[in-house]
Design a protein around this motif. Structure first.
Motif, PDB file in Angstrom:
ATOM      1  N   ARG A  56       0.739  -1.053  -0.005  1.00 53.71           N
ATOM      2  CA  ARG A  56      -0.025   0.096  -0.056  1.00 53.71           C
ATOM      3  C   ARG A  56       0.893   1.333   0.062  1.00 53.71           C
ATOM      4  N   LYS A  58       2.523   4.950   0.263  1.00 50.10           N
ATOM      5  CA  LYS A  58       2.349   5.956   1.353  1.00 50.10           C
ATOM      6  C   LYS A  58       2.249   7.271   0.841  1.00 50.10           C
ATOM      7  N   ASP A  95       7.626   4.985  -4.780  1.00 50.86           N
ATOM      8  CA  ASP A  95       6.923   5.253  -3.463  1.00 50.86           C
ATOM      9  C   ASP A  95       7.797   5.707  -2.350  1.00 50.86           C
ATOM     10  N   ASN A  99       8.857   9.394  -0.458  1.00 52.20           N
ATOM     11  CA  ASN A  99       8.605   9.523   1.036  1.00 52.20           C
ATOM     12  C   ASN A  99       9.972  10.293   1.486  1.00 52.20           C
TER      13      ASN A  99
END
Length: 142
Positions: A56, A58, A95, A99
């Motif tokens: 999933r 972030k 991802d 981040n």
């Protein structure tokens, strides 16, 4: 490793692979950063797979995640020699990078928003819902 049998005839994959280095350079991502984040992404994906769970993101929204996955697959598709960007975990790596490098998040979001706007303008659909021919047409124009 070359993806072409003829080095004077650059393939789409080879050209896009070279172009892929530009955003990494713009992020000021060092080799050490890339290796660390790549290892983190691989370890995370392995742990999730062992537990039967899916990754999933972030950073990316669900709509952005769909688009990033489509872009990754179009850029480095699976072929007879190897798996593509999805199998390699490129979207997950992206991802992790977003981040970590928060100063580049606006740049990424703006680029994805532009792509969605262009998709809606041309075809009245979001990018991920376009046909592969339509998706490629937009990329070719870029």
């Amino acid at each position: 490793m070359s993806y072409d049998s003829n080095p004077d005839d650059p393939s789409r994959r080879k050209a896009l692979k070279q172009l892929a280095a530009i955003p990494v350079a713009a992020l000021a991502l060092t080799t050490e950063d890339a290796e660390r984040l790549s290892l983190t992404a691989r370890e995370t994906l392995e742990r999730l797979a062992e537990r039967g769970e899916q990754f999933r993101p972030k950073f990316f929204t669900p709509a952005e995640w769909r688009t990033v996955r489509v872009l990754a697959e179009l850029t480095i598709p699976r072929d007879e020699r190897s798996g593509g960007a999805i199998e390699a975990g490129v979207p997950e790596f992206m991802d992790f990078v977003m981040n970590e490098f928060t100063q580049q998040q606006k740049w990424m979001r703006d680029g994805l928003a532009w792509l969605e706007g262009e998709s809606r303008k041309r075809y009245t659909k979001v990018y991920a819902d376009l046909s592969p021919t339509q998706q490629t047409a937009i990329l070719d124009d870029i």
